[in-house]
Design an enzyme around this catalytic site. Sequence first.
Site: not given
Length: 365
Positions: A276, A278, A302, A307, A326, A329
């Site tokens: 969670v 990078r 995540d 990305e 991602h 959060a």
Amino acid sequence: MSTTSPAPAVGDRAAAPTDRLRVVIATDLPEDLCRRIEEAQPRVEVVRDHALYRPRRGPADWSGDPAHERTAEQQAAFDAMVDSADVLFSLPDVDPAALARTVAANPRLRWVQAMAAGGGSQVLAAGLDREALDRITFTTTAGVHGRPLAEFALFGVLAGAKTLPRLGAQQRAHEWTDRWEMQHLDEMTVLVVGLGGIGRACASLFRAAGARVLGTTRSGEAFEGVDELVAIDDLAAAAARADAIVVTLPGTAATEGLVGEEVLGALRPGTIVVNVGRGTVIDEVALHAALEDGRVGFAALDVFATEPLPESSPLWDHPRVLVSPHTAALSSREEERIVRLFVDNLDRFLDGRELRNVVDTVEFY
């Protein structure tokens, strides 16, 4: 008095310094939260123009719709607005190149509040010179996302401990087998890699659930909820004692590939891995190899090194990998939490006190 009308054109008298600190909102922050900043801190002028921002696609969509294009007149007005700031709330359009442009154009700029917990990487990407890095303070939203990401980390470890892939496969096949033993949190050791705001939130949650918590630290500072501190140089040895590893570190030159062949090679069979922080912190080639030989029993990710995750990545189709785009959060309360942090830092800034979450402009975290 706040400014809600269109931003002044370049050279307009309204863009000149005022008696109060000029805070420019450089992203589409909802108007009620803009007002909350100016009501909480009457010593500043809060400048914004919602007609100039990229439209939001949802909560906390700080960069806005990338397909939206301003007219030449709108872009000039937006640039003039951000170039008039003493303080910027957000990188303009959350774009490092736009940050570099306004830093060069605005010698008045003294502080930039990034919207990301890992905002240091955005500052690094702007390629600013040392004079600018010394002149301007950059802060991040570290800690704002702690609880949502800690919950995802708990979910990821539980998914592995309770054999979610096997349960899902058997349900899809309508297969009822003999029973099997699952892992229990109060019998597990969880290694939290990084004890920043996210890491501390993870440690607290896992400790409350009964797990033994190890945590890596550079400072040696003790934290509530962490049973044992581990020096980062001893990461591989600690990983060998863990039932689950939760990575929360930011992406920096020092953390790139930190969880790689050495660390993953030290794991006991079936270890659960959650990221969670990078994506660059975990060597994805080494992770896939550890999944294939069973050292990693389950991975909940995540974040990824690239990305969106490329279609060619073998992680997409691995039966014991959970891919999250991602999104762990994302919260409708994120905007309010960031504003509370920013208002607190505004008080500190105006009073000459140390700000929270200042970016280290040597290592950019």
